[in-house]
Design a protein around this motif. Sequence first.
Motif, PDB file in Angstrom:
ATOM      1  N   SER B  64       0.837  -1.203   0.000  1.00 56.52           N
ATOM      2  CA  SER B  64       0.000   0.000   0.000  1.00 56.52           C
ATOM      3  C   SER B  64       0.872   1.253   0.000  1.00 56.52           C
ATOM      4  N   THR B  65       0.380   2.281  -0.680  1.00 59.25           N
ATOM      5  CA  THR B  65       1.125   3.539  -0.769  1.00 59.25           C
ATOM      6  C   THR B  65       1.399   4.116   0.627  1.00 59.25           C
ATOM      7  N   VAL B  66       0.456   3.880   1.537  1.00 58.80           N
ATOM      8  CA  VAL B  66       0.559   4.471   2.876  1.00 58.80           C
ATOM      9  C   VAL B  66       1.714   3.863   3.680  1.00 58.80           C
ATOM     10  N   THR B  67       1.899   2.541   3.580  1.00 58.57           N
ATOM     11  CA  THR B  67       2.927   1.878   4.404  1.00 58.57           C
ATOM     12  C   THR B  67       4.160   1.485   3.591  1.00 58.57           C
ATOM     13  N   PHE B  68       4.154   1.785   2.291  1.00 55.93           N
ATOM     14  CA  PHE B  68       5.279   1.442   1.416  1.00 55.93           C
ATOM     15  C   PHE B  68       6.598   2.001   1.958  1.00 55.93           C
ATOM     16  N   ARG B  69       7.667   1.215   1.859  1.00 52.26           N
ATOM     17  CA  ARG B  69       9.001   1.688   2.260  1.00 52.26           C
ATOM     18  C   ARG B  69       9.928   1.673   1.059  1.00 52.26           C
ATOM     19  N   GLY B  70      10.474   2.801   0.720  1.00 54.66           N
ATOM     20  CA  GLY B  70      11.450   2.888  -0.370  1.00 54.66           C
ATOM     21  C   GLY B  70      12.854   2.753   0.187  1.00 54.66           C
ATOM     22  N   TYR B  71      13.757   3.627  -0.254  1.00 49.78           N
ATOM     23  CA  TYR B  71      15.126   3.600   0.259  1.00 49.78           C
ATOM     24  C   TYR B  71      15.110   3.679   1.778  1.00 49.78           C
ATOM     25  N   GLY B  72      15.824   2.767   2.412  1.00 49.93           N
ATOM     26  CA  GLY B  72      15.995   2.854   3.861  1.00 49.93           C
ATOM     27  C   GLY B  72      17.335   3.496   4.167  1.00 49.93           C
TER      28      GLY B  72
END
Lengths: 409, 409
Positions: B64-72
């Motif tokens: 989901s866009t809300v909980t999505f994680r990109g670069y950490g």
Amino acid sequence: MKANTNFTKLPQSYLFSEVAARIRDHKESNPESEVIRMDIGDVTLPIARCVLDAMHKGIEEMASTVTFRGYGPEQGYAFLREAISEGDYKSRGLDISPDEIFISDGAKSDLGNLGDIYSPDSVVAVADPGYPVYVDTAVMGGRGGDLTESGRWNKIVYADSTPENGFVPRPPKEHADVVYLCSPNNPTGVVFDRETLKEWVEYARREKAVIVYDSAYEAFVDDPAVPRSIYEIPGAQEVAIEIRSFSKTAGFTGLRCGYTVVPKALKASGENGEEVSVNRLWNRRQSTKFNGASYPIQCGAAALYSPEGRAAIKENIDVYKSNARYIKKKLSEAGFETYGGEHSPYVWARHPEQTDSWALFAKLLKEAGISCTPGIGFGRAGGGYIRLTGFNTPEKTREAMDRLGKVDF
Amino acid sequence: MKANTNFTKLPQSYLFSEVAARIRDHKESNPESEVIRMDIGDVTLPIARCVLDAMHKGIEEMASTVTFRGYGPEQGYAFLREAISEGDYKSRGLDISPDEIFISDGAKSDLGNLGDIYSPDSVVAVADPGYPVYVDTAVMGGRGGDLTESGRWNKIVYADSTPENGFVPRPPKEHADVVYLCSPNNPTGVVFDRETLKEWVEYARREKAVIVYDSAYEAFVDDPAVPRSIYEIPGAQEVAIEIRSFSKTAGFTGLRCGYTVVPKALKASGENGEEVSVNRLWNRRQSTKFNGASYPIQCGAAALYSPEGRAAIKENIDVYKSNARYIKKKLSEAGFETYGGEHSPYVWARHPEQTDSWALFAKLLKEAGISCTPGIGFGRAGGGYIRLTGFNTPEKTREAMDRLGKVDF
């Protein structure tokens, strides 16, 4: 211990950290203003269901002794290397076999780690402006020399991208051993046409150089006249390494997976001029300093080669490209010169009345609450420009451009 | 391009590939025989349910866009760095803070990549026998010099582990800048006691050397008299980097996650003798050449610090240690001298009548269908020895030792 003093030559502050710090400062001074991030190089759309399912399945295999997977091949699993060979190369008429493909934990790792296999005294050439990792890793490896007053390193060869060449850099007069190219380009969004890429391949053949071809954004190309792989140029397998990533196409920035192609036809010269297989050099590097990408993540990447995976990638890219086209249009309407934004998520722009990158960055932040990336951060030839990205949501992108329309330049 | 010719100095064949090739040959000539793998350094028990659940949850956040994680963060997520700081250090009275911990994609990557931050002319010291990656990466980085007839590199300092010192190596007379130590040791299974580790810390302080302390097997220690971390020795934070992995304790060999501790008190010397923070050097290396370990895998690693995670690790390790103890007992009964096998999955052994590693390897393979690893592959001082591991299943381990009992040495 004695430090690698090449590290201490690098400027303390990294471009993207500096941008983030200035946005933070702005927010602290203007708590009521909502900054819209147009500087981000990170994706925002979620991961496709078929990829999530494949990763869940890969994880569940770890639950039982019978299906448990321990150490995988350092080069990546055959199922993924075969899918890439077929899906990204053979089906497009390019003869790249699975054992020429090395699965990575992302393009950035391999772009840096490739420095291990070049001779320490190699001359590095880069296009300017360019992704800062090419120059920074060259400097770390002792190939930068000294930073001069012009902001350039005296041992590095720069190929300028300018309005005169449409931001398509041509091969330099000077000799280089290793050349970093990127198309579609980060930060300019400009692509190489076939003719210019041929010139670079000819340069590499003449100079016995290797081209490290960063094509992390190739999936954004939809014109058959624009090469998506450097191997579309005859003879390129003898001079080029190609680096790709699932980050920008399928949202893998947090999952970490990409791949590097090292053709068996690519040879380096050894101590006495003898031929050395670059595929074997890289294989030895990876076998000794890497243990392969995570198994469930490789399962997810392989799912991208299914029809559902293909469709999901296309859907993502269409959103980002539509954002980029909108940004380009609105910037033009506001009096900016623009580049890129067609086969790329990036738009590169300059305003004739605002010719300082950081000043333009500050103006947009202050007057419109929009963050961008100052072009000077990508190299001297980027001075005066800014980079905007299509990675935000369509809603935020429209709002940002509405705000931009009200700024007086 | 010009090759890094240090690569071409390395012997073509890597120890573990050679072992695998000989097992393959044996199977082809003896299709009826079932070889029991006692050479494997890879785990066989499945991943704990709490870890699997945490990874599934991490993956589902990507939907989901809300909980999505990109670069950490390149250094790893705070939730994992904090869990490690508390769970592996502060709770044991060791003051290691989260910003001294860097999450990796495994110990092997960091053991190799650390070479980036040392001065190219650093003198490297290793314990012999040892994990081949220490020497191989030193050679790749130009710190090996030349391979001599004795099988040793002329620029590397070797600290011998022998029966005379109980396979516990002491600091050498020669100067070194970087020292690789491993406890519980691979391949010998022997651990450092507090006194000997103190001698090494004193050596490092005197020589201004850094100790790269590979404690990938620390969880196998259950005697409070045996140090699990080098930071149990006063002053070690000023001279040591500690490398750990979830591979052997929690079965992460295919998932890929570990961590490296670089204390802020650790200083290197710069070009003019000035102090340089090693934590900052490593942070710059990781920020430039790495984009962090995979997010869902970091979620899985964090779950290991829950009570269920802790219990699962203990359960796994008890199985491997019980295997190792059984191997040690049966080898002794068969007339072998043995080392290790107490705080370690590894048993190191020599038979007084069979003093050639590869001959002993061949005899066990031929007469008992058991594979082991020839000690000579870990260095000259390993000549005559073999390594057996407790990583197979209890059933296979028992069967292997039954077969061994019938061999005439």
